[in-house]
Design a protein around this motif. Structure first.
Motif, PDB file in Angstrom:
ATOM      1  N   SER A 136      -0.699 -45.517  16.522  1.00 49.46           N
ATOM      2  CA  SER A 136       0.430 -44.381  16.912  1.00 49.46           C
ATOM      3  C   SER A 136       1.081 -44.774  18.185  1.00 49.46           C
ATOM      4  O   SER A 136       2.226 -44.585  18.208  1.00 49.46           O
ATOM      5  CB  SER A 136      -0.201 -42.998  17.243  1.00 49.46           C
ATOM      6  N   SER A 189       7.745 -48.623  18.801  1.00 45.89           N
ATOM      7  CA  SER A 189       8.447 -49.237  17.816  1.00 45.89           C
ATOM      8  C   SER A 189       9.733 -48.433  17.530  1.00 45.89           C
ATOM      9  O   SER A 189      11.090 -48.980  17.080  1.00 45.89           O
ATOM     10  CB  SER A 189       7.582 -49.849  16.912  1.00 45.89           C
ATOM     11  N   ILE A 190       9.409 -47.485  17.002  1.00 39.27           N
ATOM     12  CA  ILE A 190      10.344 -46.355  16.360  1.00 39.27           C
ATOM     13  C   ILE A 190      11.344 -45.817  17.378  1.00 39.27           C
ATOM     14  O   ILE A 190      12.723 -45.641  17.071  1.00 39.27           O
ATOM     15  CB  ILE A 190       9.667 -45.429  15.367  1.00 39.27           C
ATOM     16  N   SER A 198      -0.150 -37.683  12.064  1.00 37.66           N
ATOM     17  CA  SER A 198      -0.887 -38.629  10.910  1.00 37.66           C
ATOM     18  C   SER A 198      -1.925 -38.027  10.492  1.00 37.66           C
ATOM     19  O   SER A 198      -2.543 -38.560   9.299  1.00 37.66           O
ATOM     20  CB  SER A 198      -1.025 -40.022  11.557  1.00 37.66           C
ATOM     21  N   ARG A 237       2.611 -38.260  17.402  1.00 38.10           N
ATOM     22  CA  ARG A 237       2.433 -38.993  16.173  1.00 38.10           C
ATOM     23  C   ARG A 237       0.814 -39.205  15.843  1.00 38.10           C
ATOM     24  O   ARG A 237       0.732 -39.079  14.448  1.00 38.10           O
ATOM     25  CB  ARG A 237       3.025 -40.555  16.611  1.00 38.10           C
ATOM     26  N   ASP A 282       1.848 -47.924  19.414  1.00 39.64           N
ATOM     27  CA  ASP A 282       2.650 -48.898  18.857  1.00 39.64           C
ATOM     28  C   ASP A 282       3.701 -48.437  18.086  1.00 39.64           C
ATOM     29  O   ASP A 282       4.814 -48.955  18.278  1.00 39.64           O
ATOM     30  CB  ASP A 282       1.691 -50.058  18.177  1.00 39.64           C
ATOM     31  N   GLU A 283       3.526 -47.798  16.937  1.00 42.98           N
ATOM     32  CA  GLU A 283       4.549 -47.134  16.241  1.00 42.98           C
ATOM     33  C   GLU A 283       5.646 -46.428  17.055  1.00 42.98           C
ATOM     34  O   GLU A 283       6.729 -46.417  16.792  1.00 42.98           O
ATOM     35  CB  GLU A 283       3.903 -46.130  15.013  1.00 42.98           C
TER      36      GLU A 283
END
Lengths: 503, 503
Positions: free
Chosen positions: B144, B150-151, B376, B372, B146-147
Motif C-alpha cells: 500500500s 508510485s500513484i 484494499s 489505500r 509503495d503503491e
C-alpha cells in the motif's frame, strides 16, 4: 422540592438582576434543563437559593408569563408553557444546543492565516517558500522507503523511543558531523516533526505570557506567530547586509531580559542573508555573557549556491547556550515532517518530555527511509542537483530585478536558500502591489508578515518553486505594478484622479 | 566611565545586599563579562547605578579582594585579579559558560516519565498498552505504501493542506460512516499526529492554568499529565461496571464550571469498560444542558471481542458539543502517527490553526498509505485477525485471574480494548507488588498513574502485547507476589518481622 438546574447569577456583568434571572431561565429552557410543563420553584425559594430579593424573581416570572414562556396557574404555581414557540425563546431554528465555541476557547488565540488574493489561471508562485516538487527524487526515495520497511520491519511502525528512531539518531550524528556540526552525542539530539515542532516545543518550554523574545527584523512569520501565541512580546533587531546587527542586539540585551534570541544565521528567511563569520562569534559570546539562549534555525543551511556558509553558531566556542534546529524540509521533502534539535542534554531531556506530551513520538518509518536515502548517496546527488537548479533561478531573479525594477527599489542578494527581500520606496505598500500582480497570476508575500513593525513597503520573493523560464515574466508583472503604484501615488500627491479605488 | 555589564540586583531574593553584589560580580567574571585585569567602577558609581549604599558595595569589593578575586591598587582603583583561579570563582572546571537551564524554563514543567523497574531476562509485558508487533501486517502495508507513492507521487511529500491529505479526508468520512460515525462533512475533520496530538491541541485551545477538567476516575495517564501540564485542576468521576457514573458527573457539573469532560466511553483505558447505552445519552444531554464540551476519545472502539460497542457519543442526538477523537494506533500501527478529530466546524477551524502553529502539517504519505491499505480490504481482514487474537488473550487472562488471584482481589471484565484494572485489598500497594514481580520479569502499571487520587491498590494489566502462552505464567507471578504482600502486611500487623525491608 423543585430545583432549577441553574446554580448562580453572574453579578459581575452589567444589567438589572431580574433580567439575568429571565435570561438564565430562558437559557435553561433552550438547553433542555427545563422542559415544557416543568414546574418552576416558588419565587421565595428561588430567591433564597440565588441570594436575591423575592421581588426580583417575581418580576422575572411575571415578564416571562407575559411573553408566553411561562404559565401561571393560581394556587398551583408557575410552569414552563406547554406550547412554547421557538420565537418566545429567541431561537431561530430547532437546534437544541448551540455552543458558542469562542466563549469556550482559552488563552491566546492562534493567529488567522495569512491569506493571498485569489488567482485565476496561470500562477507564478513567488509566495511559496518550498522546494520544487518537479525536482523531488520520488523513485529513488520509494526504493529507500520500501527497503527500510522490508529490512527493519515491525519496529518502524511502533512508537519511537523518546529521542527518535535509534538508527536515525546514529545516522544523524554522522550526517551533522560531515555537513553542519561535529561532536554531537546521543543525548544531545531530539528528533521532531519538522522544524516547526522544534520551535513549538522550545516556545512551550521557555515562554510565559509577557516574556520577551529577540528576533531578527524581519524574521520567519511562522515563528513570530508561534511566539506570539505564547503571549510573548517580540523585539526585532535590525539587519544589514552582514545579517543581524550585533551592536543593536547588545543594546537590547543590556536593557531587556529576553527568554531567548531566535535567529536564522544562514540564508535567513526572508532576506536570504548570512550572518558574517565575525558576527557569529560575537553573537555567541554576547548571548553567553547575558546567559540568554540562542535558537539557531538552520532550516536551509545546506542550500548554498556560491561558497559554503560560515560555521553554524552551535559549532563555535561557547556554544552551550545555542539550541540548534535542522530539517530536510527545504533540501529534500517538506512532507517527511522530520526535524531535529541539538542542545545540551538538560535541554534535550526537557524538550523530549514536552514532545512526549505533545504527540508521544514521530514516525520511525520516515526517519529510517530518510537515513537510508542519505546513506545510499542519493541525498548528496540530490543536493548537487537542486543547488544547480536554484542557483540558476536565483541568478535569473537577480538579473530580472536589476533589469526591470524602477529606481528607488532595492533587494537582498542571497547566497543560498530560496528567498530574497525586495524593498520598495517607503511610501508604497506591498499589499496593494500584491492586489495588482495577483490579477496577473503573480503572488508574493507582503513584508508586513515578516517585520515586527513597519514592514509595509517590503516584500518577499521565493524562487524555489518558480520554473526559471517564468521568473522574468513574473518580475515584469511585479515591476509594472510597482511603477503603476509609483505613478498613482505621485498622481494622488498632485491631486489627480487615481486609476485605483482608494479604500 | 567604567560600566559593569550587570544591570540589576534582585532584591526579591532573601539575603544581604552585599552578598548579592558579590555574587553578581562573580557571575560576570564567570561569564566573561569581566575579565582578569578589567577595572571595576568606583564604589560610589556602582552604588548609585544599583541604587545601593556605597558601604554595601565597599564590603562586597573588600571581601572579593580578601578572597583573591579582585585586586585593589591604592589610588588606581579596583581590578579583577590577573591571576584568577577557578577555585576563587567557585568553578569546578574550565567551562566558560554554564547555563542553569532549569532557571530558563517557563510555565508548568512536563511531568517526569513514569518509570518501570529494570527487568533482566525474559519479560512478560503486561505494562505495554500497544498492539502486538508480531501481528503487524507489514508485507501488505508495504505494498500500500509503495503503491501510494508510485500513484500519487510528489504531492505526498509536500506540506499537507490544513485539514489533512484531501483523499484521506474523503476516505475517512466514508470509513467513519461505515464503522463509527455517520454524516460527517469535510469541514468537520482535522487529521493530526495520533490521538495524543488531538488531546494536546484541545488542551491548548481550551485550557488556562486553574481551569477545571472532568475525567473518569481512573483515566488515561497520558491525558492526565497533558491536562496538568496546562495547569488544569482535574476532577475524577467515579465509575462502576456501566462506566462513568452520571449522577456523580451531574453533582460535579452543578457546582463546577469545567472546560470540558474527557471520556473514553468505549473500552476505557485502564478498565476496558464500556459506558452503557442509556448513560451515553444521559451524558450527552447533561453536557449540553451545562454547555460543557465532551471530549470522546475513541482510541480502541473497533477492538471489540464480544458484541460491537454502543454508538459513539458523537453519533447521538444533541452531539454538537462532542469533540470526537479516533486513531488507527491500537487497531493497526501506533507508528503511523495518525489521528483525527471530528467536531463542529468552529472547533475544527480553531484546532486547525493551533495545529498549524504546532507543526504545520502531518505526513500525507502515511495517510495515503493507510487509506489505500483500508480500501484494499486488508484493514478489515486485519481487524478480524487481531480481534480473534486479543479475545483469546483476554479470555486467558480472565481465566488465570479467576484461578490464581487470592480472595479480596477483583478486576474489570473488558469487552474490548487491551487492558483491564485489577483491584487489590485496599491496604496493599501495587507499586510494592510491582517491585516483586519485576524481579521475575513481569511488569504492569501501578494504578496511581491512572487515578486522580487514592489509586495505590489498583493496577493495570495490558494483554495486547503478551503472547497467550505467557499469560498464565505472568498471572501466577502476580498472584504469588500479592499473596506474599498479604502475608507480610498481616505479619506486620501482628508484629512479626517482615521478609521485606520496610522503606
Amino acid at each position: 422540592m423543585i430545583r432549577l438546574p441553574m446554580t448562580e447569577i453572574d453579578r459581575t456583568k452589567p444589567g438589572p438582576l431580574f433580567l439575568k434571572v429571565k435570561e438564565e431561565i430562558l437559557r435553561q429552557i433552550r438547553l433542555g434543563g427545563l422542559r415544557p410543563g416543568d414546574r418552576l420553584p416558588p419565587t421565595r425559594q428561588l430567591a433564597t437559593e440565588l441570594g436575591l430579593n423575592r421581588g426580583t424573581v417575581s418580576v422575572a416570572y411575571e415578564q416571562l408569563v407575559d411573553e408566553g414562556v411561562l404559565e401561571s396557574h393560581v394556587g398551583r404555581g408557575t410552569y414552563v408553557a406547554t406550547e412554547l414557540t421557538m420565537d418566545a425563546l429567541g431561537i431561530s431554528n430547532g437546534a437544541s444546543s448551540e455552543y458558542k465555541w469562542v466563549d469556550h476557547f482559552a488563552g491566546i488565540d492562534p493567529p488567522p492565516p495569512n491569506l493571498y488574493p485569489q488567482v485565476n489561471g496561470n500562477l507564478i508562485p513567488f509566495h511559496r517558500n518550498v522546494p520544487d516538487e518537479a525536482l523531488f527524487p520520488i523513485d529513488t526515495f520509494r526504493v529507500s522507503l520500501d527497503e527500510s520497511l522490508s529490512i527493519e520491519g515491525e519496529r518502524l511502525l511502533s512508537y519511537a523511543p523518546k529521542a527518535g528512531h535509534p538508527k536515525f539518531v546514529s545516522f544523524l550524528i554522522d550526517y551533522l558531523a560531515e555537513n553542519r556540526l561535529g561532536g554531537v552525542s546521543q543525548n544531545e539530539v531530539l528528533v521532531v516533526n519538522g522544524s516547526q515542532q522544534a520551535l513549538d516545543l522550545i516556545g512551550r518550554a521557555f515562554l510565559r505570557p509577557g516574556d520577551t523574545v529577540v528576533v531578527e527584523n524581519p524574521s520567519y512569520s511562522g515563528a513570530l506567530e508561534l511566539f506570539r501565541s505564547f503571549g510573548a512580546r517580540i523585539i526585532g533587531v535590525d539587519m544589514d547586509e552582514f545579517g543581524l546587527r550585533i551592536d543593536e542586539a547588545e543594546k537590547i540585551l543590556a536593557r531587556e531580559r529576553p527568554k531567548f534570541i531566535y535567529t536564522m544565521p544562514t540564508f535567513q528567511n526572508p532576506t536570504g542573508r548570512n550572518l558574517a563569520s565575525a558576527r557569529r562569534e560575537q553573537l555567541v559570546r554576547l548571548a553567553a555573557r547575558y546567559e540568554v539562549p540562542v535558537i539557531e534555525d538552520d532550516f536551509d543551511g545546506e542550500l548554498f549556491y556560491d561558497n559554503p556558509p560560515p560555521p553554524t553558531l552551535k559549532s563555535l566556542p561557547g556554544n552551550q547556550g545555542v539550541i540548534y534546529i535542522g530539517t530536510p524540509s527545504k533540501m529534500l521533502f517538506p512532507g517527511l515532517r522530520i526535524g531535529w534539535i541539538v542542545a545540551e542534554d538538560a535541554v534535550v531531556e526537557h524538550l523530549g518530555r514536552v514532545k512526549q506530551i505533545a504527540d508521544l513520538s514521530s514516525s520511525q518509518l520516515l526517519q529510517a527511509a530518510f537515513a537510508r536515502f542519505a546513506q545510499s548517496g542519493a541525498l548528496s546527488k540530490h543536493k548537487d542537483r537542486v543547488r544547480r537548479a536554484y542557483k540558476e533561478r536565483r541568478d535569473q531573479l537577480l538579473q530580472s530585478l536589476e533589469k526591470r525594477m524602477p529606481e528607488g527599489c532595492s533587494w537582498s542578494r542571497p547566497g543560498g536558500g530560496m528567498s530574497l527581500l525586495v524593498s520598495l520606496p517607503s511610501h508604497l505598500r506591498a499589499d496593494r502591489v500584491l492586489e495588482i500582480t495577483a490579477d496577473q497570476g503573480v503572488l508574493f508575500s507582503p513584508g508586513s508578515w515578516f517585520f515586527v513593525n513597519r514592514g509595509h513597503h517590503h516584500l518577499r520573493l521565493c524562487f524555489g518553486s518558480v520554473p526559471v523560464e517564468q521568473i522574468d515574466t513574473g518580475v515584469k508583472v511585479l515591476a509594472d505594478a510597482v511603477k503603476r503604484e509609483l505613478r498613482d501615488r505621485r498622481a494622488v500627491a498632485l491631486g489627480k484622479p487615481s486609476s485605483l479605488p482608494q479604500v
